[in-house]
Scaffold this active site. Structure first.
Site, PDB file in Angstrom:
ATOM      1  N   GLU A   1      14.781 -24.263  15.045  1.00 25.00           N
ATOM      2  CA  GLU A   1      15.863 -23.327  14.780  1.00 25.00           C
ATOM      3  C   GLU A   1      16.219 -22.570  16.054  1.00 25.00           C
ATOM      4  OE1 GLU A   1      14.140 -21.061  11.651  1.00 25.00           O
ATOM      5  OE2 GLU A   1      13.109 -19.675  12.993  1.00 25.00           O
TER       6      GLU A   1
ATOM      7  N   GLU B   1      10.298 -15.935   7.536  1.00 24.64           N
ATOM      8  CA  GLU B   1       9.399 -16.589   6.596  1.00 24.64           C
ATOM      9  C   GLU B   1       8.883 -15.551   5.611  1.00 24.64           C
ATOM     10  OE1 GLU B   1       5.853 -18.124   8.399  1.00 24.64           O
ATOM     11  OE2 GLU B   1       5.574 -16.360   9.651  1.00 24.64           O
TER      12      GLU B   1
ATOM     13  N   LYS C   1       8.347 -23.828   5.312  1.00 25.13           N
ATOM     14  CA  LYS C   1       9.433 -23.117   5.983  1.00 25.13           C
ATOM     15  C   LYS C   1      10.796 -23.760   5.722  1.00 25.13           C
ATOM     16  CE  LYS C   1       6.990 -20.769   9.721  1.00 25.13           C
ATOM     17  NZ  LYS C   1       5.640 -20.973   9.235  1.00 25.13           N
TER      18      LYS C   1
ATOM     19  N   PHE D   1      -2.906 -12.910  28.503  1.00 31.68           N
ATOM     20  CA  PHE D   1      -2.867 -11.776  27.579  1.00 31.68           C
ATOM     21  C   PHE D   1      -3.918 -11.871  26.478  1.00 31.68           C
ATOM     22  CE2 PHE D   1       1.582 -12.111  29.123  1.00 31.68           C
ATOM     23  CZ  PHE D   1       1.616 -10.934  29.838  1.00 31.68           C
TER      24      PHE D   1
END
Length: 706
Positions: free
Chosen positions: A237, A325, A153, A385
């Site tokens: 980031e 990405e 990345k 979830f």
């Protein structure tokens, strides 16, 4: 390596029905030309549904296939479908599907000329691609330079900047320590995203809103990254609030040609992993779509990319988009792109790997109709979830009788969902000329999907695709926590929904009792001169009791039902041997699933996607039931039990320690995701029943508190 070769007979009919491609009117639909020579034999270095998917296209192209499998996968569907199969080791992925030497031995033993890696496992491993090249075996994917450049990345972000692709503000170097992470996060400004440099699929990713969450995120992300990718490097980031996750599918050949195949909206996620995807996106306008597509192609050309790949972007509320990405492989959600373009992406990958040029120009690529994909998982959606569930599929029936439905799966009735692999059951895809049509078909397909033996997420999927926010296109990656801030609770019954459920349960009870009273169409008790035509029942849903009256509405399967004084008309075929009960209630079509029934009148029904426990009693039985003692629930506040099957990574306490409410007690890893388990109250530790490295099942006792 204890490898063996097994030759299988043709099983084409089952597979064609399982993974059939939707029929649509895409203008550039391509049909493979047998005049193009590609490969005689391809090995698929993967398992499950993606291995089945690749085999499908290979059959169409007249290519023989080799499956690899672990010892526990010896009876898997992909193994049965392939022309040959080789065992490459025991169940753990590190000893089988990730063991490059075993895969290479299988290639040599079978004489495979090329390898399709699917996704995950070795699909983005440059060392594996190098090993194949050294043996003269074709890797069906990009070259090692592109894999390395886009797989990291940090490096990919620098390349994207140089290629004039929009990028997210952040720190481009490697984050060494937790305190470095805190300083960097403070410089960027909260919130920030901490993620694995070599990562993908949501693993090794954490959002941090303050210094404490940054330190915790650094620890968990680095551990998950090391476990999933063998590389614990992290980067940080800026986290874009209310983002959409929209990705562009690209195709590029070895001759410098590249195309973008429109976008996929992948914003519905949990724990940074996708749940529902659609193509195209409701949000993009033609100008933004073109700009994103052109930047995706710019990036592909910058690394001399060849094969299918996906450039992922985050898009804000003003349609500003930022490179996230590039996945140098086939994506899980590729079927929805195939639906709206008519292209077989696996076929394109094979052609490109052999050296052929692309067959199409950019202006040939259509957006024809709308496609939606729901990822059906063996998971409990009521726990964060979706925490993994394991077990054997005691009953399994795909909804292939519904038009414009495609099911990509690698399992069948009797298959095991194990702790060792991803808990995906299938990718359920529906297609329509419009989004509304695709959504309507998805709703029908989910209602008609029969999965027994494991907990599954169909209830969550159905609630998502019928939610007003989703229907209107108002989505972001925060959709689930915003719509369900207290966690997913299943379908919340409105007054009308509740009446439908109660009426259905009452009629089902009546029909089953009427059938039990007959033998070959005659009443069992000869003295009963007249059949009953009216029943007074008490139906219990939760803690509430409802008075229900059922009357025959004619000689057929039609009934009039009074629920708390409101009348409904219910009709259906009432095939009690089928798990599906198609009903008509006041003119509305419903598909009810009867999961279980017992002699006490208790039944579990799947209604509108959610399981409901209902008890139907005669009025006399209901009166007598009032005298039955109630079972007192067990106090479990002093017990910590595992919420999922997994492996104990660490234990933070010892007997005699005092823990505070919310303090971490242990960490459980399940399906490569790490989960911190905390104390629900302040107490003293009485007993610890687990240690690092232990394998635990759902509900296993881990720690007792005094």
């Amino acid at each position: 390596m204890a490898a063996h070769r097994v030759l299988f007979a043709v099983k084409n009919a089952t597979f064609q029905s399982r993974c059939r491609v939707l029929q649509n009117k895409a203008q550039c639909s391509s049909s493979y030309s047998h005049t193009e020579k590609t490969f005689d034999k391809i090995l698929i270095a993967n398992r499950g549904e993606i291995a089945c998917r690749v085999i499908k296209t290979c059959r169409k192209m007249g290519i023989q296939t080799v499956a690899v499998h672990s010892d526990v996968d010896c009876n898997a569907v992909h193994v049965k479908m392939a022309d040959e199969a080789v065992c490459v080791g025991p169940a753990p992925t590190s000893q089988s599907y990730l063991k490059m030497d075993a895969i290479m031995d299988a290639i040599r033993a079978t004489g495979a000329q090329a390898v399709h890696p699917g996704y995950g496992f070795l699909s983005e491993n440059k060392d594996f691609a190098k090993k194949l090249a050294a043996e003269g075996v074709t890797f069906i994917g990009p070259d090692t330079h592109a894999i390395q450049a886009m797989g990291d990345k940090i490096e990919s972000k620098l390349i994207a900047k140089a290629a004039k692709v929009n990028t997210i503000p952040g720190f481009d170097g490697v984050v060494e320590t937790a305190e470095d992470a805190v300083k960097i996060a403070q410089d960027i400004g909260y919130p920030v995203m901490i993620k694995a440099s070599a990562g993908g699929g949501g693993k090794g990713m954490r959002i941090a809103w303050n210094d404490e969450e940054t330190r915790e995120g650094f620890r968990f992300s680095s551990q998950e990254a090391a476990s999933s990718f063998g590389d614990d490097r992290l980067l940080i980031e800026k986290y874009i609030d209310k983002p959409r996750h929209i990705e562009i599918q690209v195709l590029a050949d070895k001759h410098g040609n590249a195309l973008w195949l429109n976008e996929r909206e992948c914003s519905i996620q949990r724990r940074n992993q996708k749940v529902v995807e659609e193509a195209p996106s409701t949000f993009l306008d033609p100008v933004t779509r073109k700009a994103m597509g052109e930047q995706a192609v710019q990036l592909a050309k910058a690394v001399h990319y060849s094969s299918a790949g996906t450039v992922e972007f985050l898009v804000d509320s003003k349609r500003n988009f930022y490179f996230l990405e590039m996945n140098t492989r086939l994506q899980v959600e590729h079927p929805i792109t195939e639906c709206i373009t008519g292209l077989d992406l696996v076929e394109q990958m094979i052609r490109i790997a052999k050296g052929y040029q692309l067959q199409h120009k950019q202006e040939d690529i259509p957006i024809n109709g709308w496609a939606i994909e729901s990822r059906v998982y063996a998971e409990d959606p009521y726990k964060s979830f979706g925490l993994p569930s394991i077990g054997r599929l005691s009953q399994y029936q795909e909804p292939l009788d519904i038009s414009n439905v495609r099911v990509d799966s690698g399992i069948e009735e009797g298959s095991d969902i194990s702790i060792f692999y991803d808990p995906m059951i299938s990718k359920l895809v529906t297609y329509g000329a419009t989004r509304a049509e695709a959504l309507a078909q998805m709703e029908k397909a989910l209602d008609s999907y029969v999965v027994r033996g494991v907990t599954h997420n169909i209830s969550l999927l159905r609630e998502i695709i019928t939610h007003p926010r989703f229907i209107s296109g108002d989505v972001s990656t925060n959709f689930l926590p915003e719509v369900y801030p207290d966690g997913f609770k299943g379908h919340q019954l409105g007054v009308e929904d509740c009446r439908e459920l109660l009426a259905s349960a009452a009629v089902l009870h009546v029909v089953s009792h009427v059938r039990a009273e007959k033998v070959l169409g005659d009443l069992r008790i000869a003295s009963s001169a007249v059949e009953r035509n009216h029943w007074e029942l008490s139906v219990h849903l939760g803690k509430k009791r409802h008075m229900v009256e059922v009357s025959r509405a004619g000689p057929g399967n039609e009934y009039k039902v009074q629920v708390d004084g409101t009348q409904l008309e219910v009709s259906g075929q009432w095939n009690l041997s089928s798990p599906l009960l198609p009903l008509t209630i006041n003119g509305r079509q419903r598909t009810l699933q009867c999961v279980s029934r017992d002699a006490s009148g208790e039944m579990v029904l799947q209604h509108l996607g959610t399981l409901f426990k209902v008890r139907v009693l005669s009025t006399l039985a209901a009166q007598l039931n009032c005298f039955m003692p109630e079972k007192v629930p067990e106090d479990t506040s002093s017990q910590l039990r595992s919420p999922m099957p997994g492996t104990v990574v660490s234990v933070s306490i010892r007997p005699g320690d005092t823990v505070a409410e919310g303090q971490e007690i242990c960490v459980i890893e399940a399906m490569k995701m790490q989960n911190s388990l905390t104390a629900v109250k302040q107490a003293k530790v009485k007993t610890v029943h687990c240690k690092p490295g232990d394998t635990v099942g759902e509900g296993d006792l881990l720690v007792e508190l005094e």
